[in-house]
Each structure stands twice: as structure tokens, then as C-alpha cells.
Design an enzyme around this catalytic site. Structure first.
Site, PDB file in Angstrom:
ATOM      1  N   GLU A 109       0.869  -1.173   0.000  1.00 52.25           N
ATOM      2  CA  GLU A 109       0.000   0.000   0.000  1.00 52.25           C
ATOM      3  C   GLU A 109       0.902   1.217   0.000  1.00 52.25           C
ATOM      4  O   GLU A 109       1.405   1.626   1.046  1.00 52.25           O
ATOM      5  CB  GLU A 109      -0.926  -0.013   1.218  1.00 52.25           C
ATOM      6  CG  GLU A 109      -1.821  -1.230   1.316  1.00 52.25           C
ATOM      7  CD  GLU A 109      -2.759  -1.384   0.136  1.00 52.25           C
ATOM      8  OE1 GLU A 109      -2.969  -0.390  -0.594  1.00 52.25           O
ATOM      9  OE2 GLU A 109      -3.275  -2.488  -0.082  1.00 52.25           O
ATOM     10  N   CYS A 145      -2.113   9.101   2.638  1.00 54.59           N
ATOM     11  CA  CYS A 145      -1.637   8.538   1.373  1.00 54.59           C
ATOM     12  C   CYS A 145      -2.610   8.767   0.229  1.00 54.59           C
ATOM     13  O   CYS A 145      -2.207   8.783  -0.935  1.00 54.59           O
ATOM     14  CB  CYS A 145      -1.350   7.044   1.532  1.00 54.59           C
ATOM     15  SG  CYS A 145      -2.771   6.057   2.054  1.00 54.59           S
TER      16      CYS A 145
END
Length: 472
Positions: free
Chosen positions: A220, A254
Site C-alpha cells: 500500500e 496517502c
């Protein structure tokens, strides 16, 4: 004074992994009742200690509002646990699959099986959500787990280690603290699956380390997530939404929008609306306690360098409030006319700087996005179906939200993951269960079958049978 996380010797990591592997062998397929008990234990641990955890996060950041921590970390974690408890028993059941007509009356199924020991490497920006979130999927799938937590949030990491250590046997769930060298040793362990959340640069190193053991990975990562404001979008709504998404955790997210593509000529309107919106979200900005500080002096200095380099190259900075370097409060700042070569336009920003990039046609906007590495998220503000359809089909991203920012990560039924430079694999909900399971295909032959008809010696009957198969 910053608390240094103690280093865990590599021998300790090896011994811990060995202990968890032994425990897996003793109970290779935990029943649902056991898995549910572990999930409830994690839920109780989080809820009973939410104040202490929120205080630790606030201290590590220098300022992070408890309300934001509750919304962005605890609520999402509780939703993840609740979904696993509600549906996990069904997720565990074997799934019937088709055999095809030439294999009848045989049967086929897929049996979800625990992988064994899962490694989870979590970052500092959401130190609770991104550590415990993957753990939910790992526990629901019946695995043991080792968590390497971030040294940049030392109080939160130490507290999490203590809480997990008090609630779970160490051969079931264990938290590992330590610096980057410990993280490197952790990633090199022969886990049955390794999930890493962090930067693309470090993600490459993690994947390289895992490759030595052929450890499957879920990465990720991040990248530059674009937002496209369509020509007929609800403009004020789009600006308000983007500013809300960009200022959550001061942009240290993110999936925060990393730049905005908007119709040429609307830049000043965007800046004016954004300035009003920041004033509404964070009144009396200099003393507002809802706005999050940048996590460290090093990260604050990096944002200053990004802004200064862009300005020196000809960009215009439009601060929407006043920054406070002493408190590491970096004000939301829009950037116009930033040259493509500056670091601001090349690197993931991970802070409250937001470049505005004008476009003339939707074709231009799509070309701009598709000329760059595939992002973790893409945001589109548009109500006309033609624009929505084009952008959905003609861009590739880890996830997409239409007329919203960030919220796709909170959608219970959607997988979360990246693509290309923004990562690989996905988790959350059922997709997390699958990620941490071996979905074992099982073929069950019938007592009465035609297997001998396709075995040597080959002859006329075989030729006739194959000819019949090829006609369909």
C-alpha cells in the site's frame, strides 16, 4: 525530547516467527468461534483504551485533535471489526465452483485456508488504523500476526505494544518496535504474507527483501493522487470537498489529493473559495486545536523545501492561513504555475501543499493523468454521466471517488489498494479476508467418472471424444 524506539535483535525476530509458526501447526484451522473471540478482544482493547491511544497520538504529532483521531482511525477500525464479526463465518465457508460439462459428475470448490504467519509493517501517519486495520483481516482469516510499527510515533507504538502484549499471547499477535534497521530485518523474514504501507521508495526495498523468500506481498504505497474538476462540476462544492480532504491530518494521508486539474481561468475562484473554506473549518487558525501538526521537524523542513524550490522556479504560493514553524503547523497552501520538473510536481507531497494545474479540455486532463505513474486514488467532480464514464474508463488508479474525497477508503464493501507505482494487492472487508487466506481450489472426483476414456492407449474412441470436445 524524542523517545527512541528500542531495536529488536534479528535473533529475537527469528525466534518470534518460529514460535508463531509452531502455534500455527498446533491449530492450523481455527474455528469461527475462536477467530470471533480474537476480534472481540481487539475491539475491546481499542475501545477501552481509546483515550490513552488518542492522547499518545496527539503527543507524538505535537497536535492532533482527539475528534479527528476518533473519526479517521477508531471509527474506521470499529467498522472493519464489525464487518468481520458480521460476515466472517460466511467468508469461511467453502465456495462451490463449476467443473465444466466434461468433468461432470465431479465437484469443485474453493476452501479458504489460513496462510499462517502474516507480517504487517505500518507507517506513522495513521499509526493505529494502518496497524490494526490489516490485523483485523489477518485474524478473521485465522492467522497469527507480527506487526512492525513506526518509530516516528514512539509513544503510540510503545502503548500499542503494551496493549497487544497484555491481550494476546505473543505467539498469536506480537508488536515489534525498532528503527529502520529493525524494519529491514522484519521485511526479510520468511512470512507467509507481508503487508507494507508506506512510500513507493521503501516499498521497492520491501519487495526486494520479500523476494528472497518468495514471500507474497501487499504493498500500500502512495504517489500523486489527482483530482479533476469537470467543466460543469458544482465548483464551490468541489473546492470545499477537496480542501476538507487535503487538510485532514494536515495532508499527511496517502490518498490525499496531490494536485487539482481544473478548467483554465478558474484558478483565482478556486483560491478565493478555498481561503473561505479554511477559515470555516479552522477559525482563528493560529490558535485552532483541530488542525494537525506535521509529525516531525524533518518532515516540516521537507515541505518548506518543496515550497521554496517551486517558488524559486517561478511558482506562486497562496497560503490560506499563517504557518507556525515552532509548532510545526504548516498552513494549507495552494500553488499555481509550478514547473513540471520541480520536486513538488514529481514527489508525493504528504502535506498541505496543493498545486493547481489548469486544463483546456477533458482530453488534456486525461492525458496529463495518464502520462504519470498510476495513482493510489483519483477524484472526479462531475455530475454529467458522459464525463464520469470517460474518466472512469480512461484512467487507471487504485481507487476512485466521484464528487468526494477520501471517503472510498471508508466504504465497507470496497477493496483498498494500489496499482503500479502506488502498490499491489488490496485489503479491507472480504477482500482483506481473501488477501490473508489461501483460497485453495479442491476438485472432488466422482466414484463413477470417464477418466479412463481419455487415458492411453489412444484409439478411435479417444479420437471421437476429443473431436466432440473440440466442436463445442
Amino acid at each position: 525530547m524524542k523517545q527512541e524506539a528500542p531495536a529488536a535483535p534479528s535473533g529475537t525476530l527469528d525466534a518470534l516467527l518460529a514460535a508463531q509458526r509452531d502455534a500455527c501447526q498446533r491449530e492450523p484451522y481455527p474455528p469461527w468461534e475462536t477467530r470471533a473471540r480474537h476480534l472481540r478482544t481487539l475491539n475491546e482493547l481499542l475501545l477501552e483504551n481509546r483515550d490513552a491511544l488518542a492522547n499518545a497520538i496527539n503527543t507524538d504529532f505535537g497536535q492532533r485533535a482527539k475528534a479527528e483521531v476518533m473519526l479517521a482511525e477508531f471509527v474506521l477500525l470499529k467498522q472493519e471489526i464489525d464487518a468481520a464479526l458480521a460476515h466472517g463465518r460466511r467468508w469461511m465457508k467453502p465456495q462451490r465452483r463449476r467443473t465444466g460439462k466434461w468433468l461432470r459428475p465431479a465437484r469443485a470448490k474453493v476452501v479458504p485456508q489460513p496462510l499462517g504467519v502474516v507480517g504487517i509493517v505500518s507507517p506513522w501517519n495513521y499509526p493505529l488504523l494502518l496497524a490494526a486495520g490489516p490485523l483485523v483481516g489477518a485474524l478473521a482469516a485465522g492467522n497469527r500476526a507480527m506487526l512492525k510499527v513506526s518509530e516516528l510515533t514512539p509513544r503510540t507504538s510503545a502503548l500499542l505494544e503494551a496493549l497487544i502484549g497484555g491481550a494476546f499471547a505473543r505467539d498469536h499477535v506480537a508488536v515489534v518496535n525498532g528503527d529502520a534497521s529493525v524494519g529491514a530485518a522484519f521485511a526479510a523474514l520468511p512470512f507467509d504474507h507481508l503487508l507494507f504501507t508506506g512510500s513507493t521508495r521503501v516499498g521497492r526495498d520491501v519487495m526486494l527483501a520479500a523476494a528472497a523468500n518468495l514471500t507474497p506481498v501487499t504493498l500500500e504505497l502512495g504517489g500523486k493522487s489527482p483530482a479533476i474538476v469537470g467543466g460543469r462540476a458544482r465548483f464551490d462544492y468541489a473546492v470545499d470537498s477537496l480542501i476538507a480532504g487535503k487538510t485532514l491530518n494536515a495532508g499527511q494521508t496517502c490518498i490525499a489529493p496531490d494536485y487539482v486539474l481544473l478548467p483554465r481561468g478558474s484558478e483565482n475562484a478556486f483560491i478565493a473559495r478555498a481561503r473561505r473554506r479554511v477559515a470555516q473549518l479552522y477559525p482563528d487558525f493560529a490558535h485552532n486545536r483541530d488542525y494537525t501538526s506535521i509529525v516531525s521537524e524533518r518532515h516540516y523542513a521537507r515541505l518548506v523545501r518543496l515550497a521554496d524550490e517551486a517558488r524559486d522556479a517561478g511558482a506562486q504560493l497562496h497560503p490560506l492561513a499563517d504557518s507556525d514553524a515552532a509548532a510545526r503547523r504548516f498552513a494549507p497552501t495552494l500553488v499555481t504555475n509550478a514547473p513540471a520538473h520541480v520536486a513538488l510536481m514529481q514527489e508525493e507531497i504528504f502535506g498541505p501543499l496543493l498545486p493547481l494545474v489548469p486544463y483546456d479540455t477533458l482530453d488534456d486532463a486525461l492525458r496529463y493523468v495518464n502520462a504519470r505513474p498510476r495513482p493510489l486514488a483519483l477524484y472526479l467532480y462531475a455530475d454529467d454521466s458522459a464525463t464520469v464514464e470517460r474518466v472512469t474508463r480512461e484512467t487507471v488508479a487504485g481507487g476512485m471517488a466521484i464528487n468526494e474525497t477520501l471517503m472510498h477508503v471508508a466504504c465497507e464493501g470496497l477493496p483498498f489498494g494500489g496499482v503500479g507505482a502506488s502498490g499491489m494487492g488490496a485489503y479491507h472487508g472480504y477482500d482483506g479476508f481473501v488477501t490473508f487466506s489461501q483460497m485453495k481450489p479442491v476438485f472432488v472426483q466422482s466414484r463413477f467418472n470417464a477418466r479412463n476414456l481419455v487415458a492411453p492407449p489412444y484409439g478411435r474412441l479417444f479420437d471421437a471424444l476429443v473431436s466432440a470436445m473440440m466442436k463445442f
